[in-house]
Write an enzyme that holds these catalytic residues in place. Structure first.
Site, PDB file in Angstrom:
ATOM      1  CE  LYS A 148      -3.767  -2.346   2.516  1.00 33.34           C
ATOM      2  NZ  LYS A 148      -4.473  -2.415   3.824  1.00 33.34           N
TER       3      LYS A 148
ATOM      4  CE1 TYR B   6      -9.091  -3.199   0.966  1.00 35.47           C
ATOM      5  CE2 TYR B   6      -8.310  -1.230  -0.161  1.00 35.47           C
ATOM      6  CZ  TYR B   6      -8.058  -2.355   0.609  1.00 35.47           C
ATOM      7  OH  TYR B   6      -6.777  -2.640   1.030  1.00 35.47           O
TER       8      TYR B   6
ATOM      9  CG  ASN C 136      -3.197  -2.725   7.352  1.00 38.22           C
ATOM     10  OD1 ASN C 136      -3.152  -2.183   6.244  1.00 38.22           O
ATOM     11  ND2 ASN C 136      -4.194  -3.504   7.715  1.00 38.22           N
TER      12      ASN C 136
ATOM     13  CG  HIS D 162      -4.991  -6.372  -0.209  1.00 37.13           C
ATOM     14  ND1 HIS D 162      -6.192  -6.415   0.474  1.00 37.13           N
ATOM     15  CD2 HIS D 162      -5.110  -7.248  -1.243  1.00 37.13           C
ATOM     16  CE1 HIS D 162      -7.002  -7.270  -0.145  1.00 37.13           C
ATOM     17  NE2 HIS D 162      -6.371  -7.795  -1.191  1.00 37.13           N
TER      18      HIS D 162
ATOM     19  CD  GLU E  48      -8.591  -9.267  -3.408  1.00 33.61           C
ATOM     20  OE1 GLU E  48      -9.412  -8.919  -2.530  1.00 33.61           O
ATOM     21  OE2 GLU E  48      -7.440  -9.661  -3.127  1.00 33.61           O
TER      22      GLU E  48
HETATM   23  P1  IDP Z   1      -7.228  -7.255   5.656  1.00 31.32           P
HETATM   24  O1  IDP Z   1      -6.466  -6.195   4.898  1.00 31.32           O
HETATM   25  O2  IDP Z   1      -6.371  -7.875   6.740  1.00 31.32           O
HETATM   26  O3  IDP Z   1      -7.875  -8.287   4.772  1.00 31.32           O
HETATM   27  P2  IDP Z   1      -9.890  -6.150   6.064  1.00 31.32           P
HETATM   28  O4  IDP Z   1     -10.741  -6.400   7.263  1.00 31.32           O
HETATM   29  O5  IDP Z   1     -10.289  -6.795   4.775  1.00 31.32           O
HETATM   30  O6  IDP Z   1      -8.381  -6.510   6.465  1.00 31.32           O
HETATM   31  O7  IDP Z   1      -9.828  -4.572   5.873  1.00 31.32           O
HETATM   32  C1  IDP Z   1      -9.269  -4.026   4.702  1.00 31.32           C
HETATM   33  C2  IDP Z   1      -8.402  -2.874   5.073  1.00 31.32           C
HETATM   34  O8  IDP Z   1      -9.215  -1.823   5.585  1.00 31.32           O
HETATM   35  C3  IDP Z   1      -7.375  -3.127   6.178  1.00 31.32           C
HETATM   36  O9  IDP Z   1      -6.205  -3.765   5.734  1.00 31.32           O
HETATM   37  C4  IDP Z   1      -7.120  -1.729   6.669  1.00 31.32           C
HETATM   38  O10 IDP Z   1      -6.238  -1.040   5.782  1.00 31.32           O
HETATM   39  C5  IDP Z   1      -8.505  -1.095   6.566  1.00 31.32           C
HETATM   40  N1  IDP Z   1      -9.229  -1.179   7.819  1.00 31.32           N
HETATM   41  C6  IDP Z   1      -9.892  -2.226   8.334  1.00 31.32           C
HETATM   42  N2  IDP Z   1     -10.434  -1.942   9.529  1.00 31.32           N
HETATM   43  C7  IDP Z   1     -10.099  -0.654   9.786  1.00 31.32           C
HETATM   44  C8  IDP Z   1     -10.365   0.239  10.870  1.00 31.32           C
HETATM   45  O11 IDP Z   1     -11.016  -0.093  11.863  1.00 31.32           O
HETATM   46  N3  IDP Z   1      -9.849   1.498  10.740  1.00 31.32           N
HETATM   47  C9  IDP Z   1      -9.126   1.913   9.663  1.00 31.32           C
HETATM   48  N4  IDP Z   1      -8.861   1.106   8.628  1.00 31.32           N
HETATM   49  C10 IDP Z   1      -9.338  -0.155   8.687  1.00 31.32           C
HETATM   50 MG    MG Z   2      -9.465  -8.165   3.449  1.00 35.00          MG
END
Ligand code: IDP
Ligand code: MG
Length: 152
Positions: free
Chosen positions: A12, A52, A115, A118, A129
């Site tokens: 990212k 997303y 984080n 992805h 994807e």
């Molecule tokens: P993942 O990336 O581990 O699959 P997902 O639940 O699919 O996690 O969420 C997608 C992305 O959305 C996360 O990687 C993160 O960047 C963002 N995200 C998820 N939950 C939160 C939150 O509570 N606050 C801010 N960003 C979030």
């Molecule tokens: Mg995800």
């Protein structure tokens, strides 16, 4: 028999801005995974929203879209035995403070909204994807000299 899988992986904008492309790709490469597609690109709002779509309506959705389009990303297709699970494990849990030590998110990040990476979360999302981010002619199957030392 080894069943090879393919999964979609992305560094990212924070990973690119922090100069962590080599560090992050190196972790997947060292583990023994094989890159079969890779591109450095600016993500359009349209692509970000499609990628997303499952999160549309969630409180963090708008911020997530802005984050993903804020700077370039590195989009990859990664191949290997159980690649979907292996890459998710190397990535670590969504929230960095819950990610396993040694994972990318535990070692290099502190906040869920930054984080770094992805990875597809299952066979269906991997297929969807990969098709969303890469044309078939952008993927390259290749013989790696080290394969016989990595794949039994
Ligand atoms: P993942 O990336 O581990 O699959 P997902 O639940 O699919 O996690 O969420 C997608 C992305 O959305 C996360 O990687 C993160 O960047 C963002 N995200 C998820 N939950 C939160 C939150 O509570 N606050 C801010 N960003 C979030
Ligand atoms: Mg995800």
């Amino acid at each position: 028999m080894t069943t090879l899988e393919r999964t979609f992986f992305m560094i990212k904008p924070d990973g690119v801005q922090r100069g962590l492309i080599g560090e992050i790709l190196g972790r997947l490469e060292r583990r023994g995974l094989k890159f079969v597609g890779m591109k450095f690109m600016q993500v359009s709002r349209e692509l970000a929203e499609e990628h997303y779509a499952v999160h549309k309506g969630k409180p963090f959705y708008a911020g997530l879209i802005e984050y993903i389009i804020s700077a370039p990303v590195v989009a990859c297709v990664v191949e290997g035995p159980n690649a979907i699970a292996v890459v998710r494990q190397t990535v670590g849990a969504t929230r960095p403070h819950e990610a396993a030590p040694g994972s990318i998110r535990a070692d290099l990040a502190v906040m869920v909204g930054r984080n770094l990476v992805h990875a597809s979360d299952g066979p269906e999302t991997a297929q969807t994807e990969i098709g969303l981010w890469f044309r078939p002619d952008e993927l390259t199957s290749w013989d790696r000299a080290a394969d016989r030392w990595i794949l039994e």
